[in-house]
Write a protein that holds these residues in place. Structure first.
Motif, PDB file in Angstrom:
ATOM      1  N   ARG A  57      -0.434  -2.796  -4.520  1.00  0.00           N
ATOM      2  CA  ARG A  57       0.209  -4.052  -5.259  1.00  0.00           C
ATOM      3  C   ARG A  57      -0.115  -5.407  -4.532  1.00  0.00           C
ATOM      4  O   ARG A  57      -0.134  -5.240  -3.197  1.00  0.00           O
ATOM      5  CB  ARG A  57       1.625  -3.775  -5.565  1.00  0.00           C
ATOM      6  CG  ARG A  57       1.935  -2.935  -6.693  1.00  0.00           C
ATOM      7  CD  ARG A  57       3.441  -2.848  -6.824  1.00  0.00           C
ATOM      8  NE  ARG A  57       3.832  -4.117  -7.358  1.00  0.00           N
ATOM      9  CZ  ARG A  57       4.435  -4.568  -8.336  1.00  0.00           C
ATOM     10  NH1 ARG A  57       3.921  -3.876  -9.481  1.00  0.00           N
ATOM     11  NH2 ARG A  57       4.988  -5.551  -8.685  1.00  0.00           N
ATOM     12  N   LEU A  58      -0.612  -6.292  -5.019  1.00  0.00           N
ATOM     13  CA  LEU A  58      -1.014  -7.456  -4.508  1.00  0.00           C
ATOM     14  C   LEU A  58      -0.606  -8.628  -5.387  1.00  0.00           C
ATOM     15  O   LEU A  58      -0.711  -8.825  -6.428  1.00  0.00           O
ATOM     16  CB  LEU A  58      -2.675  -7.700  -4.104  1.00  0.00           C
ATOM     17  CG  LEU A  58      -3.085  -9.029  -3.524  1.00  0.00           C
ATOM     18  CD1 LEU A  58      -2.606  -9.174  -2.144  1.00  0.00           C
ATOM     19  CD2 LEU A  58      -4.726  -8.976  -3.773  1.00  0.00           C
ATOM     20  N   LEU A  62       0.743  -1.184   0.038  1.00  0.00           N
ATOM     21  CA  LEU A  62       0.084  -0.139   0.120  1.00  0.00           C
ATOM     22  C   LEU A  62       0.854   1.192   0.014  1.00  0.00           C
ATOM     23  O   LEU A  62       1.763   1.388   0.845  1.00  0.00           O
ATOM     24  CB  LEU A  62      -0.869   0.013   1.402  1.00  0.00           C
ATOM     25  CG  LEU A  62      -1.799  -1.261   1.427  1.00  0.00           C
ATOM     26  CD1 LEU A  62      -2.631  -1.183   2.710  1.00  0.00           C
ATOM     27  CD2 LEU A  62      -2.643  -1.289   0.267  1.00  0.00           C
ATOM     28  N   VAL A  63       0.565   1.934  -0.994  1.00  0.00           N
ATOM     29  CA  VAL A  63       1.750   3.195  -1.223  1.00  0.00           C
ATOM     30  C   VAL A  63       0.971   4.306  -1.210  1.00  0.00           C
ATOM     31  O   VAL A  63      -0.109   4.567  -1.905  1.00  0.00           O
ATOM     32  CB  VAL A  63       2.497   3.090  -2.518  1.00  0.00           C
ATOM     33  CG1 VAL A  63       3.568   4.249  -2.735  1.00  0.00           C
ATOM     34  CG2 VAL A  63       3.138   1.747  -2.426  1.00  0.00           C
ATOM     35  N   GLY A  64       1.372   5.506  -0.301  1.00  0.00           N
ATOM     36  CA  GLY A  64       0.759   6.780  -0.338  1.00  0.00           C
ATOM     37  C   GLY A  64       1.782   7.855  -0.803  1.00  0.00           C
ATOM     38  O   GLY A  64       2.996   7.697  -0.579  1.00  0.00           O
ATOM     39  N   VAL A  65       1.457   8.600  -1.913  1.00  0.00           N
ATOM     40  CA  VAL A  65       2.548   9.668  -2.290  1.00  0.00           C
ATOM     41  C   VAL A  65       2.085  11.105  -2.046  1.00  0.00           C
ATOM     42  O   VAL A  65       1.134  11.390  -2.270  1.00  0.00           O
ATOM     43  CB  VAL A  65       2.537   9.467  -3.988  1.00  0.00           C
ATOM     44  CG1 VAL A  65       3.381  10.359  -4.612  1.00  0.00           C
ATOM     45  CG2 VAL A  65       2.605   8.117  -4.372  1.00  0.00           C
ATOM     46  N   ALA A  66       3.218  11.772  -1.459  1.00  0.00           N
ATOM     47  CA  ALA A  66       2.594  13.009  -1.068  1.00  0.00           C
ATOM     48  C   ALA A  66       2.817  13.848  -2.285  1.00  0.00           C
ATOM     49  O   ALA A  66       2.050  14.987  -2.608  1.00  0.00           O
ATOM     50  CB  ALA A  66       3.947  13.586   0.015  1.00  0.00           C
ATOM     51  N   ARG A  67       3.924  14.081  -3.078  1.00  0.00           N
ATOM     52  CA  ARG A  67       4.093  14.672  -4.394  1.00  0.00           C
ATOM     53  C   ARG A  67       5.166  14.070  -5.079  1.00  0.00           C
ATOM     54  O   ARG A  67       6.194  13.466  -4.596  1.00  0.00           O
ATOM     55  CB  ARG A  67       4.341  16.207  -4.081  1.00  0.00           C
ATOM     56  CG  ARG A  67       5.493  16.456  -3.219  1.00  0.00           C
ATOM     57  CD  ARG A  67       5.990  17.883  -3.209  1.00  0.00           C
ATOM     58  NE  ARG A  67       6.823  18.095  -2.243  1.00  0.00           N
ATOM     59  CZ  ARG A  67       7.602  19.308  -1.932  1.00  0.00           C
ATOM     60  NH1 ARG A  67       6.721  20.490  -2.303  1.00  0.00           N
ATOM     61  NH2 ARG A  67       8.623  19.420  -1.317  1.00  0.00           N
ATOM     62  N   LEU A  94       3.726   5.691   1.493  1.00  0.00           N
ATOM     63  CA  LEU A  94       3.772   4.879   2.455  1.00  0.00           C
ATOM     64  C   LEU A  94       3.285   3.416   1.990  1.00  0.00           C
ATOM     65  O   LEU A  94       2.331   3.482   1.415  1.00  0.00           O
ATOM     66  CB  LEU A  94       2.698   5.409   3.495  1.00  0.00           C
ATOM     67  CG  LEU A  94       2.390   4.441   4.576  1.00  0.00           C
ATOM     68  CD1 LEU A  94       3.341   4.541   5.570  1.00  0.00           C
ATOM     69  CD2 LEU A  94       1.104   5.005   5.515  1.00  0.00           C
ATOM     70  N   CYS A  95       3.937   2.742   2.295  1.00  0.00           N
ATOM     71  CA  CYS A  95       3.846   1.236   1.434  1.00  0.00           C
ATOM     72  C   CYS A  95       3.733  -0.018   2.441  1.00  0.00           C
ATOM     73  O   CYS A  95       4.564  -0.265   3.331  1.00  0.00           O
ATOM     74  CB  CYS A  95       5.142   1.123   0.504  1.00  0.00           C
ATOM     75  SG  CYS A  95       5.024  -0.937   0.040  1.00  0.00           S
ATOM     76  N   GLY A  96       2.663  -0.423   2.562  1.00  0.00           N
ATOM     77  CA  GLY A  96       2.272  -1.516   3.514  1.00  0.00           C
ATOM     78  C   GLY A  96       2.412  -3.031   2.628  1.00  0.00           C
ATOM     79  O   GLY A  96       1.684  -3.054   1.480  1.00  0.00           O
TER      80      GLY A  96
END
Length: 407
Positions: free
Chosen positions: A63-64, A38-43, A392-394
Protein backbone atom coordinates in the motif's frame (compact mmCIF):
# COMPACT_ATOMS: atom_id res chain seq x y z
CA UNK A 1 -20.95 -22.60 17.82
CA UNK A 2 -18.61 -19.65 17.32
CA UNK A 3 -16.47 -19.05 14.28
CA UNK A 4 -12.94 -17.96 15.24
CA UNK A 5 -10.36 -16.26 13.06
CA UNK A 6 -6.93 -15.48 14.52
CA UNK A 7 -4.17 -13.48 12.85
CA UNK A 8 -0.63 -12.52 13.76
CA UNK A 9 0.91 -9.56 11.97
CA UNK A 10 4.38 -8.01 12.15
CA UNK A 11 4.49 -4.39 10.94
CA UNK A 12 7.45 -2.18 10.12
CA UNK A 13 6.57 1.50 9.92
CA UNK A 14 9.08 4.04 8.55
CA UNK A 15 8.42 7.78 8.86
CA UNK A 16 10.12 10.01 6.28
CA UNK A 17 10.44 13.79 6.36
CA UNK A 18 8.32 15.93 4.06
CA UNK A 19 9.81 17.57 1.01
CA UNK A 20 9.05 21.12 -0.09
CA UNK A 21 9.08 22.64 -3.58
CA UNK A 22 8.48 26.35 -3.98
CA UNK A 23 9.17 29.58 -2.12
CA UNK A 24 10.92 29.44 1.23
CA UNK A 25 7.98 31.03 3.06
CA UNK A 26 5.26 28.63 4.24
CA UNK A 27 2.57 30.24 2.08
CA UNK A 28 3.20 29.05 -1.48
CA UNK A 29 5.44 26.09 -0.66
CA UNK A 30 4.33 22.69 -1.96
CA UNK A 31 5.02 19.88 0.50
CA UNK A 32 5.09 16.21 -0.47
CA UNK A 33 5.15 13.15 1.76
CA UNK A 34 4.44 9.44 1.48
CA UNK A 35 3.52 6.30 3.34
CA UNK A 36 4.49 2.80 2.17
CA UNK A 37 3.21 -0.48 3.64
CA UNK A 38 4.87 -3.78 2.68
CA UNK A 39 3.08 -6.86 3.99
CA UNK A 40 4.09 -10.52 3.89
CA UNK A 41 1.58 -13.24 4.76
CA UNK A 42 2.71 -16.60 6.09
CA UNK A 43 -0.73 -18.20 5.99
CA UNK A 44 -4.33 -17.44 6.80
CA UNK A 45 -7.82 -17.03 5.42
CA UNK A 46 -10.66 -14.55 5.48
CA UNK A 47 -8.85 -11.41 4.19
CA UNK A 48 -12.23 -10.04 3.11
CA UNK A 49 -12.98 -9.22 6.73
CA UNK A 50 -10.46 -6.37 6.50
CA UNK A 51 -11.04 -5.31 2.89
CA UNK A 52 -13.14 -2.57 1.33
CA UNK A 53 -15.33 -2.32 -1.75
CA UNK A 54 -12.38 -2.14 -4.16
CA UNK A 55 -10.36 -4.90 -2.48
CA UNK A 56 -8.02 -2.49 -0.69
CA UNK A 57 -7.28 -3.07 2.98
CA UNK A 58 -4.76 -2.34 5.75
CA UNK A 59 -3.30 -5.88 5.60
CA UNK A 60 -2.76 -6.09 1.83
CA UNK A 61 0.75 -6.82 0.55
CA UNK A 62 1.65 -3.33 -0.77
CA UNK A 63 0.00 0.00 0.00
CA UNK A 64 1.35 3.41 -0.98
CA UNK A 65 -0.08 6.80 -0.08
CA UNK A 66 1.29 10.02 -1.54
CA UNK A 67 0.33 13.36 -0.02
CA UNK A 68 0.67 16.92 -1.26
CA UNK A 69 -0.31 20.20 0.33
CA UNK A 70 0.14 23.85 -0.45
CA UNK A 71 -0.80 26.86 1.62
CA UNK A 72 -1.77 29.47 -0.97
CA UNK A 73 -1.95 32.04 1.81
CA UNK A 74 -1.63 31.72 5.58
CA UNK A 75 -5.39 30.97 5.67
CA UNK A 76 -6.08 28.96 2.49
CA UNK A 77 -4.62 25.51 1.86
CA UNK A 78 -5.00 22.86 -0.86
CA UNK A 79 -4.54 19.15 -0.03
CA UNK A 80 -4.46 15.95 -2.07
CA UNK A 81 -3.93 12.25 -1.37
CA UNK A 82 -3.24 9.43 -3.86
CA UNK A 83 -3.67 5.79 -2.80
CA UNK A 84 -2.17 2.71 -4.45
CA UNK A 85 -3.05 -0.76 -3.15
CA UNK A 86 -1.67 -3.86 -4.84
CA UNK A 87 -5.15 -5.45 -4.79
CA UNK A 88 -6.97 -2.37 -6.12
CA UNK A 89 -6.60 0.29 -8.78
CA UNK A 90 -4.77 3.50 -7.89
CA UNK A 91 -7.09 6.38 -7.07
CA UNK A 92 -7.29 9.90 -5.73
CA UNK A 93 -8.40 9.28 -2.16
CA UNK A 94 -8.67 12.92 -1.10
CA UNK A 95 -8.64 16.41 -2.65
CA UNK A 96 -9.94 19.39 -0.74
CA UNK A 97 -9.49 23.06 0.12
CA UNK A 98 -9.26 24.46 3.65
CA UNK A 99 -10.12 28.08 4.45
CA UNK A 100 -9.42 29.19 8.02
CA UNK A 101 -10.65 32.20 10.00
CA UNK A 102 -13.56 33.09 7.72
CA UNK A 103 -14.73 35.73 10.20
CA UNK A 104 -11.33 36.61 11.61
CA UNK A 105 -11.20 33.95 14.33
CA UNK A 106 -10.93 30.18 14.94
CA UNK A 107 -14.69 29.76 15.44
CA UNK A 108 -15.51 29.57 11.70
CA UNK A 109 -13.48 27.64 9.09
CA UNK A 110 -14.40 25.70 5.94
CA UNK A 111 -13.31 22.50 4.22
CA UNK A 112 -14.56 21.73 0.70
CA UNK A 113 -13.97 18.69 -1.49
CA UNK A 114 -13.19 14.98 -1.17
CA UNK A 115 -12.49 15.06 2.58
CA UNK A 116 -12.54 12.93 5.76
CA UNK A 117 -15.75 12.02 7.54
CA UNK A 118 -17.33 14.65 9.76
CA UNK A 119 -18.76 12.26 12.36
CA UNK A 120 -16.95 10.41 15.12
CA UNK A 121 -13.24 10.38 15.86
CA UNK A 122 -11.54 7.42 14.14
CA UNK A 123 -11.70 8.91 10.64
CA UNK A 124 -10.08 12.10 11.85
CA UNK A 125 -7.46 10.22 13.90
CA UNK A 126 -6.46 7.86 11.13
CA UNK A 127 -6.40 10.66 8.58
CA UNK A 128 -4.53 13.48 10.26
CA UNK A 129 -2.49 12.11 13.09
CA UNK A 130 -1.43 8.63 11.93
CA UNK A 131 -1.86 7.40 15.49
CA UNK A 132 -3.74 4.14 14.99
CA UNK A 133 -1.63 1.94 17.31
CA UNK A 134 -3.05 -1.22 15.69
CA UNK A 135 -3.15 -2.30 12.06
CA UNK A 136 -6.86 -3.04 11.63
CA UNK A 137 -9.81 -0.65 11.38
CA UNK A 138 -12.74 -0.82 13.86
CA UNK A 139 -15.67 -2.95 12.67
CA UNK A 140 -18.08 -0.02 12.76
CA UNK A 141 -15.82 1.75 10.22
CA UNK A 142 -15.21 -1.24 7.93
CA UNK A 143 -17.47 -4.30 8.36
CA UNK A 144 -19.59 -4.91 5.26
CA UNK A 145 -23.12 -5.89 6.21
CA UNK A 146 -25.62 -8.00 4.25
CA UNK A 147 -27.41 -4.82 3.10
CA UNK A 148 -26.60 -3.65 -0.42
CA UNK A 149 -27.12 -0.26 -2.00
CA UNK A 150 -29.38 -1.41 -4.83
CA UNK A 151 -32.62 -1.48 -2.84
CA UNK A 152 -33.36 -5.05 -3.93
CA UNK A 153 -32.69 -6.75 -0.57
CA UNK A 154 -35.63 -8.69 0.86
CA UNK A 155 -36.12 -9.84 4.44
CA UNK A 156 -35.68 -13.46 3.39
CA UNK A 157 -32.48 -12.61 1.54
CA UNK A 158 -30.99 -10.61 4.40
CA UNK A 159 -31.65 -13.29 6.98
CA UNK A 160 -30.08 -15.97 4.80
CA UNK A 161 -27.30 -13.75 3.32
CA UNK A 162 -28.43 -14.42 -0.25
CA UNK A 163 -29.32 -10.80 -1.00
CA UNK A 164 -25.82 -9.32 -1.33
CA UNK A 165 -23.17 -11.87 -2.32
CA UNK A 166 -19.67 -10.91 -1.21
CA UNK A 167 -20.82 -8.40 1.37
CA UNK A 168 -22.77 -5.18 1.19
CA UNK A 169 -22.41 -1.75 2.73
CA UNK A 170 -20.58 -0.84 5.94
CA UNK A 171 -22.02 1.33 8.70
CA UNK A 172 -19.30 3.96 8.26
CA UNK A 173 -16.55 3.73 5.66
CA UNK A 174 -13.03 4.89 6.48
CA UNK A 175 -11.58 3.74 3.13
CA UNK A 176 -13.59 6.12 0.95
CA UNK A 177 -14.21 9.80 1.57
CA UNK A 178 -17.27 11.77 0.53
CA UNK A 179 -17.34 14.93 -1.55
CA UNK A 180 -18.63 17.37 1.06
CA UNK A 181 -19.04 20.96 2.17
CA UNK A 182 -18.10 21.48 5.80
CA UNK A 183 -18.00 24.30 8.35
CA UNK A 184 -15.98 23.70 11.51
CA UNK A 185 -14.49 25.62 14.38
CA UNK A 186 -13.66 25.98 18.06
CA UNK A 187 -15.40 28.15 20.65
CA UNK A 188 -13.73 27.94 24.02
CA UNK A 189 -13.87 24.31 25.17
CA UNK A 190 -16.36 23.42 22.45
CA UNK A 191 -15.67 22.31 18.88
CA UNK A 192 -18.12 21.67 16.09
CA UNK A 193 -18.29 20.39 12.53
CA UNK A 194 -21.32 20.37 10.25
CA UNK A 195 -21.41 19.30 6.62
CA UNK A 196 -23.45 18.21 3.62
CA UNK A 197 -22.60 15.56 1.00
CA UNK A 198 -24.34 14.15 -2.09
CA UNK A 199 -23.03 10.74 -0.93
CA UNK A 200 -23.85 8.83 2.25
CA UNK A 201 -22.22 7.22 5.28
CA UNK A 202 -22.52 3.66 3.92
CA UNK A 203 -22.51 4.17 0.15
CA UNK A 204 -20.25 7.18 -0.54
CA UNK A 205 -19.86 6.94 -4.32
CA UNK A 206 -22.91 5.25 -5.82
CA UNK A 207 -25.47 7.24 -3.82
CA UNK A 208 -24.22 10.49 -5.41
CA UNK A 209 -26.30 9.68 -8.50
CA UNK A 210 -29.53 9.96 -6.46
CA UNK A 211 -31.12 13.32 -5.69
CA UNK A 212 -30.92 14.53 -2.12
CA UNK A 213 -28.06 15.10 0.30
CA UNK A 214 -26.86 13.72 3.60
CA UNK A 215 -26.24 16.13 6.47
CA UNK A 216 -23.60 15.30 9.06
CA UNK A 217 -22.65 16.96 12.34
CA UNK A 218 -20.43 16.53 15.36
CA UNK A 219 -20.21 18.63 18.53
CA UNK A 220 -17.25 18.14 20.86
CA UNK A 221 -16.46 19.29 24.38
CA UNK A 222 -13.18 19.21 26.33
CA UNK A 223 -14.01 19.75 30.03
CA UNK A 224 -10.30 19.36 30.86
CA UNK A 225 -7.28 19.03 28.54
CA UNK A 226 -7.08 15.25 29.06
CA UNK A 227 -10.72 14.52 28.10
CA UNK A 228 -12.61 14.97 24.83
CA UNK A 229 -16.28 14.11 24.38
CA UNK A 230 -18.28 14.13 21.15
CA UNK A 231 -21.82 13.66 19.85
CA UNK A 232 -22.43 12.89 16.16
CA UNK A 233 -25.46 12.58 13.91
CA UNK A 234 -26.18 12.13 10.20
CA UNK A 235 -29.21 11.53 7.98
CA UNK A 236 -29.81 11.21 4.26
CA UNK A 237 -30.55 8.87 1.32
CA UNK A 238 -28.11 6.01 0.77
CA UNK A 239 -29.42 3.95 -2.16
CA UNK A 240 -27.86 3.86 -5.59
CA UNK A 241 -29.89 4.56 -8.70
CA UNK A 242 -32.14 1.50 -9.23
CA UNK A 243 -31.33 -1.13 -11.84
CA UNK A 244 -34.22 -1.60 -14.27
CA UNK A 245 -35.48 -5.01 -15.34
CA UNK A 246 -35.84 -6.16 -18.96
CA UNK A 247 -39.16 -4.31 -19.24
CA UNK A 248 -37.63 -1.08 -17.96
CA UNK A 249 -39.28 -1.24 -14.53
CA UNK A 250 -37.48 -0.43 -11.26
CA UNK A 251 -37.48 -3.02 -8.43
CA UNK A 252 -39.69 -0.78 -6.26
CA UNK A 253 -42.20 2.00 -6.86
CA UNK A 254 -40.77 4.77 -4.68
CA UNK A 255 -37.90 7.11 -5.47
CA UNK A 256 -34.55 5.95 -4.01
CA UNK A 257 -34.22 9.31 -2.21
CA UNK A 258 -37.26 8.36 -0.09
CA UNK A 259 -35.16 5.87 1.92
CA UNK A 260 -32.77 7.27 4.48
CA UNK A 261 -29.88 6.15 6.63
CA UNK A 262 -29.89 7.73 10.11
CA UNK A 263 -26.92 7.68 12.48
CA UNK A 264 -26.35 8.81 16.07
CA UNK A 265 -23.09 8.32 17.91
CA UNK A 266 -20.81 9.27 20.78
CA UNK A 267 -17.03 9.34 21.06
CA UNK A 268 -14.69 9.68 24.03
CA UNK A 269 -10.94 10.23 24.35
CA UNK A 270 -8.97 10.25 27.62
CA UNK A 271 -5.26 10.54 28.35
CA UNK A 272 -3.54 10.04 31.70
CA UNK A 273 0.25 9.93 31.63
CA UNK A 274 1.30 7.00 29.45
CA UNK A 275 -2.31 5.77 29.03
CA UNK A 276 -4.52 6.75 26.09
CA UNK A 277 -8.12 5.60 25.61
CA UNK A 278 -10.42 6.07 22.59
CA UNK A 279 -13.98 4.83 22.25
CA UNK A 280 -16.92 5.26 19.88
CA UNK A 281 -20.49 3.88 19.84
CA UNK A 282 -23.20 4.23 17.18
CA UNK A 283 -26.83 3.40 16.47
CA UNK A 284 -27.67 3.30 12.75
CA UNK A 285 -31.03 2.78 11.01
CA UNK A 286 -31.65 2.10 7.32
CA UNK A 287 -35.01 2.21 5.54
CA UNK A 288 -35.19 -0.51 2.86
CA UNK A 289 -37.79 -0.52 0.02
CA UNK A 290 -38.59 -4.25 0.16
CA UNK A 291 -38.32 -4.78 3.93
CA UNK A 292 -41.19 -3.81 6.24
CA UNK A 293 -39.00 -3.29 9.32
CA UNK A 294 -36.32 -0.68 9.76
CA UNK A 295 -32.85 -2.25 9.74
CA UNK A 296 -30.96 -1.31 12.90
CA UNK A 297 -27.33 -1.84 13.84
CA UNK A 298 -25.45 -1.02 17.04
CA UNK A 299 -21.67 -0.87 17.01
CA UNK A 300 -18.72 0.41 18.95
CA UNK A 301 -15.23 -0.18 20.27
CA UNK A 302 -12.90 0.61 23.15
CA UNK A 303 -9.22 1.13 22.30
CA UNK A 304 -6.40 1.35 24.84
CA UNK A 305 -2.71 2.24 24.43
CA UNK A 306 -0.01 2.17 27.12
CA UNK A 307 3.56 3.43 26.57
CA UNK A 308 5.48 1.31 29.07
CA UNK A 309 9.12 2.01 28.07
CA UNK A 310 10.84 4.58 25.85
CA UNK A 311 9.92 3.60 22.30
CA UNK A 312 7.67 0.72 23.41
CA UNK A 313 3.88 0.50 23.67
CA UNK A 314 1.14 -2.10 23.92
CA UNK A 315 -2.37 -1.53 22.55
CA UNK A 316 -5.67 -3.35 22.31
CA UNK A 317 -9.15 -2.87 20.89
CA UNK A 318 -12.44 -4.59 21.77
CA UNK A 319 -14.95 -4.28 18.96
CA UNK A 320 -18.58 -5.31 18.45
CA UNK A 321 -21.62 -5.10 16.17
CA UNK A 322 -25.21 -6.11 16.92
CA UNK A 323 -28.07 -6.27 14.42
CA UNK A 324 -31.83 -6.04 14.97
CA UNK A 325 -34.38 -8.80 14.31
CA UNK A 326 -36.75 -8.36 11.37
CA UNK A 327 -39.86 -10.22 10.21
CA UNK A 328 -38.77 -12.91 7.76
CA UNK A 329 -42.20 -13.51 6.21
CA UNK A 330 -45.94 -12.96 6.52
CA UNK A 331 -46.27 -15.46 9.36
CA UNK A 332 -46.55 -13.62 12.68
CA UNK A 333 -43.70 -14.11 15.12
CA UNK A 334 -41.15 -15.29 12.57
CA UNK A 335 -38.18 -13.00 13.12
CA UNK A 336 -34.42 -13.24 12.70
CA UNK A 337 -31.40 -10.91 12.72
CA UNK A 338 -30.67 -9.37 9.34
CA UNK A 339 -26.92 -9.88 9.82
CA UNK A 340 -24.65 -11.69 12.26
CA UNK A 341 -23.67 -10.14 15.56
CA UNK A 342 -19.90 -9.87 15.30
CA UNK A 343 -17.09 -9.29 17.77
CA UNK A 344 -13.41 -8.58 17.26
CA UNK A 345 -10.39 -8.49 19.54
CA UNK A 346 -7.11 -6.98 18.37
CA UNK A 347 -3.88 -6.42 20.32
CA UNK A 348 -0.51 -5.07 19.25
CA UNK A 349 2.98 -4.59 20.59
CA UNK A 350 4.82 -1.64 19.08
CA UNK A 351 8.46 -0.58 19.15
CA UNK A 352 9.92 2.53 17.52
CA UNK A 353 13.26 1.25 16.26
CA UNK A 354 14.20 4.70 14.97
CA UNK A 355 12.44 7.95 14.17
CA UNK A 356 11.63 6.50 10.74
CA UNK A 357 10.87 2.89 11.74
CA UNK A 358 8.07 1.47 13.90
CA UNK A 359 7.67 -2.29 14.42
CA UNK A 360 4.26 -3.81 15.27
CA UNK A 361 3.29 -7.32 16.26
CA UNK A 362 -0.47 -7.51 15.88
CA UNK A 363 -3.00 -10.26 16.65
CA UNK A 364 -6.63 -10.11 15.54
CA UNK A 365 -9.60 -12.42 16.11
CA UNK A 366 -13.09 -11.95 14.67
CA UNK A 367 -15.96 -14.11 15.96
CA UNK A 368 -19.63 -14.52 15.07
CA UNK A 369 -22.35 -17.07 15.86
CA UNK A 370 -22.68 -19.84 13.28
CA UNK A 371 -26.31 -19.30 12.31
CA UNK A 372 -26.05 -20.81 8.86
CA UNK A 373 -25.39 -17.73 6.79
CA UNK A 374 -22.86 -14.98 6.24
CA UNK A 375 -19.76 -14.05 4.31
CA UNK A 376 -17.21 -16.72 5.12
CA UNK A 377 -18.23 -17.36 8.75
CA UNK A 378 -20.10 -20.62 8.20
CA UNK A 379 -18.16 -23.71 9.25
CA UNK A 380 -17.90 -26.93 7.29
CA UNK A 381 -19.32 -30.10 8.79
CA UNK A 382 -17.28 -31.24 11.76
CA UNK A 383 -16.95 -28.00 13.73
CA UNK A 384 -14.83 -24.89 13.93
CA UNK A 385 -11.22 -24.13 13.28
CA UNK A 386 -8.73 -21.41 14.07
CA UNK A 387 -6.38 -19.76 11.59
CA UNK A 388 -3.03 -18.07 12.05
CA UNK A 389 -1.52 -15.41 9.78
CA UNK A 390 1.76 -13.52 9.88
CA UNK A 391 2.40 -10.33 7.94
CA UNK A 392 5.47 -8.16 7.55
CA UNK A 393 4.53 -4.56 6.89
CA UNK A 394 6.87 -1.68 6.05
CA UNK A 395 5.55 1.87 5.99
CA UNK A 396 7.21 5.09 4.88
CA UNK A 397 5.33 8.19 5.94
CA UNK A 398 5.87 11.85 6.52
CA UNK A 399 2.29 12.87 6.68
CA UNK A 400 1.58 16.35 8.08
CA UNK A 401 -1.65 17.51 9.57
CA UNK A 402 -3.65 19.63 7.13
CA UNK A 403 -3.99 22.61 9.45
CA UNK A 404 -7.78 22.94 9.31
CA UNK A 405 -9.03 23.81 12.73
CA UNK A 406 -11.06 21.01 14.20
CA UNK A 407 -9.58 18.45 11.80
Amino acid sequence: MMRRRSSWFVAVVALAATAGIGPVDAAGQIEFSGQLDLVGVARGDGPELNQGFRGDGPFNAVRLKLFARRWVTDRIGIFAELLYDVDAAARVNGAYVVVNDLMGGPWLNARLGLAPNVVGSFGQRSTYFNVNPLIGVPLVWSYRTNLGGSGTNTAAGLTTATGEPGGGMPILYDSCWNVQWELLGEIGRFEYSVGMTPGSMSNPIRSRAVKGSTWMARVGFAPVPSVRLGLSAAEGPYLSAPTLDAAGNPPYAEDPSDFDQRLHGVDVAYQAGSWLVHSEAYRVVWEAPLVSDDLEAFGGYVELRFDFLPGWYVAGRLDGLQFSDIATGPQAGTRAPWDQDTRRTEVALGYRLAREVLLKLDWQRTTAPDVGFGRGFREPEGGGRETLRRRLCGRVSGRPRDGARGG
